[in-house]
Design an enzyme around this catalytic site. Sequence first.
Site, short mmCIF file in Angstrom:
data_model
loop_
_atom_site.label_atom_id
_atom_site.label_comp_id
_atom_site.label_asym_id
_atom_site.label_seq_id
_atom_site.Cartn_x
_atom_site.Cartn_y
_atom_site.Cartn_z
N CYS A 1 -71.75 -18.66 -22.87
CA CYS A 1 -71.63 -18.43 -21.42
C CYS A 1 -72.64 -17.41 -20.91
O CYS A 1 -73.37 -17.66 -19.98
CB CYS A 1 -70.22 -17.98 -21.05
SG CYS A 1 -69.04 -19.31 -21.22
N HIS A 2 -72.64 -16.24 -21.51
CA HIS A 2 -73.51 -15.18 -20.98
C HIS A 2 -74.30 -14.50 -22.08
O HIS A 2 -74.83 -13.41 -21.89
CB HIS A 2 -72.69 -14.17 -20.19
CG HIS A 2 -71.87 -14.82 -19.11
ND1 HIS A 2 -70.55 -15.10 -19.27
CD2 HIS A 2 -72.21 -15.29 -17.91
CE1 HIS A 2 -70.09 -15.71 -18.18
NE2 HIS A 2 -71.08 -15.84 -17.34
N GLY A 3 -74.34 -15.13 -23.28
CA GLY A 3 -75.26 -14.68 -24.32
C GLY A 3 -74.88 -13.44 -25.09
O GLY A 3 -75.74 -12.58 -25.33
N PRO B 1 -73.85 -8.93 -22.99
CA PRO B 1 -73.06 -8.21 -21.97
C PRO B 1 -71.64 -7.83 -22.39
O PRO B 1 -71.02 -7.03 -21.72
CB PRO B 1 -73.00 -9.21 -20.81
CG PRO B 1 -73.16 -10.54 -21.44
CD PRO B 1 -74.01 -10.35 -22.66
N TYR C 1 -72.48 -15.37 -8.21
CA TYR C 1 -72.40 -15.46 -9.67
C TYR C 1 -73.67 -14.86 -10.29
O TYR C 1 -73.61 -14.14 -11.29
CB TYR C 1 -72.25 -16.92 -10.08
CG TYR C 1 -71.94 -17.16 -11.54
CD1 TYR C 1 -70.78 -16.66 -12.12
CD2 TYR C 1 -72.81 -17.91 -12.33
CE1 TYR C 1 -70.51 -16.91 -13.44
CE2 TYR C 1 -72.52 -18.16 -13.65
CZ TYR C 1 -71.37 -17.66 -14.21
OH TYR C 1 -71.10 -17.90 -15.53
#
Lengths: 180, 443
Positions: free
Chosen positions: A144-146, A159, B298
Site C-alpha cells: 500500500c504505502h511501501g 511510513p 490522499y
Amino acid sequence: MAESVVTEGEGGDATRRDFIHIAAGAAAVGAGVMAVWPLINQMNPAADTLALASIEFDMTKVQEGQQVVIKWQGKPVFVRYRTPAELQRVIADNNARDLKEPQTDAERTKPGHEPYLVVLGNCTHLGCIPTFGTGDFGGWFCPCHGSHYDASGRIRKGPAPLNLVVPEYEFLSDTRIKIG
Amino acid sequence: MSAHESTYVPKTGIEKWLDTRLPIVRFGADYMSLPTPRNLNYWWTFGGILALCLVIQIATGVILAMHYVPNTELAFASVERIMRDVNGGDLIRYTHANGASMFFIAVYLHMLRGLYYGSYKAPREMIWIVGCLIFFLMIATAFLGYVLPWGQMSYWGAEVITNLIGAIPVVGEPVLIWLRGGPAIDNATLNRFFSLHYLLPFVIAGCVVLHLWALHHAGQNNPVGILIPKDRLKKDTVPFHPYFTVKDGFAIVLFLILFAIFVFFMPNALGHADNYIPANPLVTPAHIVPEWYMLPFYAILRAIPDKFGGVVAMFAAIGVLFVLPWLDTSKVRSMRYRPAMRTFFVIFVLVGLGLGWCGAQLPDAPVVPGMPSFQLFDGQLNSYLWLTRLFTAYYFAFFLIIMPIVGLKETPLPIPATISEPVLPGGGDAMTAAAPASAEKKG
C-alpha cells in the site's frame, strides 16, 4: 438582566432564583449526558464480538520456512516457522541503526520456541497486509504505502511507525499455542 | 436579497385562506421573484446542478436501500442481485455510483467559482463556511457509501481510512475500536456505515437550507464582485424566474448529457475492477486507491513521512478552507480585477489536478522514467513522493502565504461602480431609462 438583579437582590429573591436556575441547568446537563452515554456506548464492541477473544492453533501445521495465516478477531495473524538463515539474519540485525522501534528478536518470540514468530498481519501504518519475501530486509513488504519489515517483523523502512504487533499468546504445549 | 419585498398577491380563495395560515405559496413566489444580478455567468449554474445531484442521490439511494442487505455475508451478493435481477436495478445503481462522481465534479467547480470571484468575502462568510461543511459531509457520505458493496476496495478503503483515526495519540485506539464496533472491520462496522450513509444526506439537505438562507440574506455575488448599490437594485437585477430558471435549466440539460454518457456508455470507467471481488480480510489488493474525487487529499496524506502528521495535513487541507474568508486580505472580490492573484489561482487549479494525479500513482515510482536522480532524505528526487510534496507545499502556501501577502501587495485594476458599466457605454443608464417605459407598456 442586571437591573432585575439589583431590584430583586434586596429581598434575596435573585440569589435564590439564580441558584435554582444553575441547579436546574446542571441537573439537565447531567441527565442529558447520562441519557446520551448509552447511545454512544452501544457502538463499542458487543458481548458476542468480545467473546471471540481467544483461539488455539496447532503449530505442527507449519513447516520450516512456511507461513500460515489464521484469522483472529477478524484480523490476520502470521504464524511463521523461520529458517536458520532467517534467524541468523534477524539476530545479527538486533542492534541495527535503522530500527524505528528497537527490539531484539528474543523480545518478540517465546524462549525455547525462537524459530516461531507470531505477529498480527496488519501493517502498523494503515492496516494493509504485507507480503513475505518482497522487501529489502528479508521479511515483509507492504504494497500500500511501501513499508519494509525484516523477518522478525520489525519496521526497517517506510511510513509505518511500529513493528508488526506480537499478540498476547502462550504455548499450551510444545506444539499448541493459545492466542489472546 | 435581504431587501426583497414580497410582491405576491394571493388571487384565489384557497390561496388567500392559506396565506394567513401557512404562507407557503408566498414563500415559493418570493423565491422565484428574487432580484438576481443580471450578469451571472454559467459558472453560477452549478448551485442548481448540485441541488439536482442531491435529489438524484437521495432518490436512487432510497430505492437501492430497498434491495440492499447490510450484512457481511450478504452485502456483496445483494448488490450483484440488484445488478442482475432487480428490474432496472443496474441502471439505478450505476446512476447512484456515477452520481457521486458527478456530484463531486459539480462541487469542485462550484467551489473554484467561489474562490475565483471571491464569493466567500464579507458579507458572505457564512455561505462559504456552511458550504465547506457540506463538502466535508459529502466526503464522509461518499466514503461510507463506497464501503457498502463490500468488495475488496470497499473493505480495504475502510481499513485504511479508519486507521487514520487510530493515528491520533492516546485516544486513537479506543476511538478506532468504538468506531468499528470491534477489533477489526466487520459486520458491526458495515451495519453502522449503512445507517450513517442513509442519515448524512439528510443532514446535507439541512445544511443546504442554511446555505440558501445565508445566500438569500446576504445576496448573491456576481462576476464583477461588487455589492449592487440600493439605488441600482432595479436596474442591475432581474427576477430569478424566468431568467435564471431557464439559464440553470439549460446548464442542467448539458450536465445531464455528461451524466448520461457515463451511466449508459462507461458506467465503470470511474470505478475500480477490484471492487467486483468480494471483500477478503486476509488479502490486500496490490494497489489501493480511493475514488478520483478523494485523490488530492490522499496524495497529501502520503506526502508527510509521519503517520499522524499525514492525517493532520489531510484534515488541514480541508480545514484551511473554513478560515479562507480571514486569510484573504484583499477587499476586491473578483479576481477579474486582481491579475496577480489570477496567476496564482491558475497555478492552484493545476496543482490541485496534479495532486489528484499523484494520488493515483505509487509514491516510489519515478515521474520521468529513466531520468537519473538522487536520494533526498527518504526518497528519490525523481519520484511521485517528491512531486506530491512540491504540490502539497503550494496547496498550503496558496492559502496561508500567497493569499494574505498578495492581497496587501498587489495593485488591483480599477473596479467598475456598477455591474452594467463594463458592458454598456454610459453604465447602462441609457438602457435603464427605457426600462420603466417598457414596463408601463406591459402595465
